[in-house]
Design a protein around this motif. Structure first.
Motif, PDB file in Angstrom:
ATOM      1  N   ILE A  35       0.837  -1.193   0.000  1.00  0.00           N
ATOM      2  CA  ILE A  35       0.000   0.000   0.000  1.00  0.00           C
ATOM      3  C   ILE A  35       0.876   1.250   0.000  1.00  0.00           C
ATOM      4  O   ILE A  35       0.478   2.297  -0.503  1.00  0.00           O
ATOM      5  CB  ILE A  35      -0.971  -0.005   1.199  1.00  0.00           C
ATOM      6  N   THR A  36       2.077   1.114   0.532  1.00  0.00           N
ATOM      7  CA  THR A  36       3.066   2.194   0.419  1.00  0.00           C
ATOM      8  C   THR A  36       3.770   2.133  -0.936  1.00  0.00           C
ATOM      9  O   THR A  36       3.962   3.163  -1.594  1.00  0.00           O
ATOM     10  CB  THR A  36       4.088   2.089   1.555  1.00  0.00           C
ATOM     11  N   GLU A  37       4.144   0.924  -1.371  1.00  0.00           N
ATOM     12  CA  GLU A  37       4.828   0.798  -2.663  1.00  0.00           C
ATOM     13  C   GLU A  37       3.992   1.390  -3.795  1.00  0.00           C
ATOM     14  O   GLU A  37       4.531   2.022  -4.708  1.00  0.00           O
ATOM     15  CB  GLU A  37       5.129  -0.675  -2.951  1.00  0.00           C
ATOM     16  N   GLU A  38       2.676   1.199  -3.741  1.00  0.00           N
ATOM     17  CA  GLU A  38       1.792   1.700  -4.791  1.00  0.00           C
ATOM     18  C   GLU A  38       1.433   3.176  -4.624  1.00  0.00           C
ATOM     19  O   GLU A  38       0.722   3.732  -5.467  1.00  0.00           O
ATOM     20  CB  GLU A  38       0.499   0.880  -4.799  1.00  0.00           C
ATOM     21  N   SER A  39       1.930   3.805  -3.575  1.00  0.00           N
ATOM     22  CA  SER A  39       1.452   5.147  -3.237  1.00  0.00           C
ATOM     23  C   SER A  39       1.938   6.235  -4.180  1.00  0.00           C
ATOM     24  O   SER A  39       1.468   7.378  -4.093  1.00  0.00           O
ATOM     25  CB  SER A  39       1.864   5.500  -1.796  1.00  0.00           C
TER      26      SER A  39
END
Length: 241
Positions: A12-16
């Motif tokens: 969810i951070t990587e895709e942010s």
């Protein structure tokens, strides 16, 4: 030249930094003042995150370049909360260990950068039907690998650690469920965020960091002269400051 904010977490951070992502929105919001540095690792849990801290935040040779970041967001728990008897069991971390791991990550950052603001973010709620429609791996049991109740227990644990450590927290699990039809408005596959879900994270993170923790744009100088500061009759004068 610019101070940094690190975003440390799972997918969810990587895709942010994707289209409409909360990290990209934060970078845009702080443009010309802060570098937002992405450190997101899809599928990771807190057990693995602890093992890679020195690689995620490597020491800078020569000393002086290792300036304390303004802030570090820590956003784990969605993978820790995978059920131990379902298809993603290898990602599961028991609840008590999860709490200890979050505490250890906070302690690591505090020891390395005592002035850096740490912001914890709880795992989001889980739409179990959405997870069944969008499985990541073969799921012969036909049961969701995560449940919302279990995700809620990890979210509460994250909030508890934040209070114990004296750091702010975004309770995403609670916040997102305040809107009717949150399962479809905020989640695209029962776990990962839609653009509306990303907006919620950005709003909450910005509110915590900018309003409550004092990192306001007014207090953050830009690194180079603004166009409004450049004299049309003597443009180079602005760069002599």
């Amino acid at each position: 030249m610019r101070p940094k904010i690190y975003l440390f977490g799972d997918s969810i951070t990587e895709e942010s930094f994707g289209d409409g992502g909360w990290g990209a929105s934060l970078a845009h919001h702080l443009s010309r003042s802060v570098d937002v540095v992405l450190r997101g690792y899809s599928g990771y849990n807190t057990r693995w995150a602890l093992r890679v801290l020195d690689k995620v935040f490597p020491a800078v040779e020569g000393g002086g370049g290792d300036r304390d970041p303004l802030a570090v967001t820590v956003f784990f728990g969605a993978n820790d909360a995978c059920l131990p008897d379902r298809c993603s069991a290898f990602q599961h971390v028991p609840l008590n260990e999860y709490k200890h791991n979050i505490y250890s990550i906070v302690s690591y950052v505090k020891k390395r950068w005592p002035k850096t603001q740490i912001l914890l973010i709880t795992p989001p709620p889980i739409d179990e039907e959405g997870r069944l429609r969008h499985p990541y791996v073969e799921n012969p049991s036909g049961l969701p690998e995560r449940t919302n109740d279990v995700a809620g227990a990890y979210a509460k644990a994250c909030v508890s650690v934040a209070k114990e450590c004296g750091v702010p927290v975004v309770d995403l699990w609670t916040k997102m469920q305040q809107l009717p039809d949150w399962e479809n408005v905020y989640l695209r596959d029962g776990l990962h965020l839609t653009q509306s879900g990303n907006r919620i994270v950005f709003d909450e993170v910005a509110k915590k960091l900018m309003n409550e923790e004092g990192l306001s744009l007014e207090n953050l100088p830009v690194d180079l002269p603004l166009i409004s500061e450049i004299d049309p009759n003597d443009p180079l004068k602005a760069f002599q400051k």
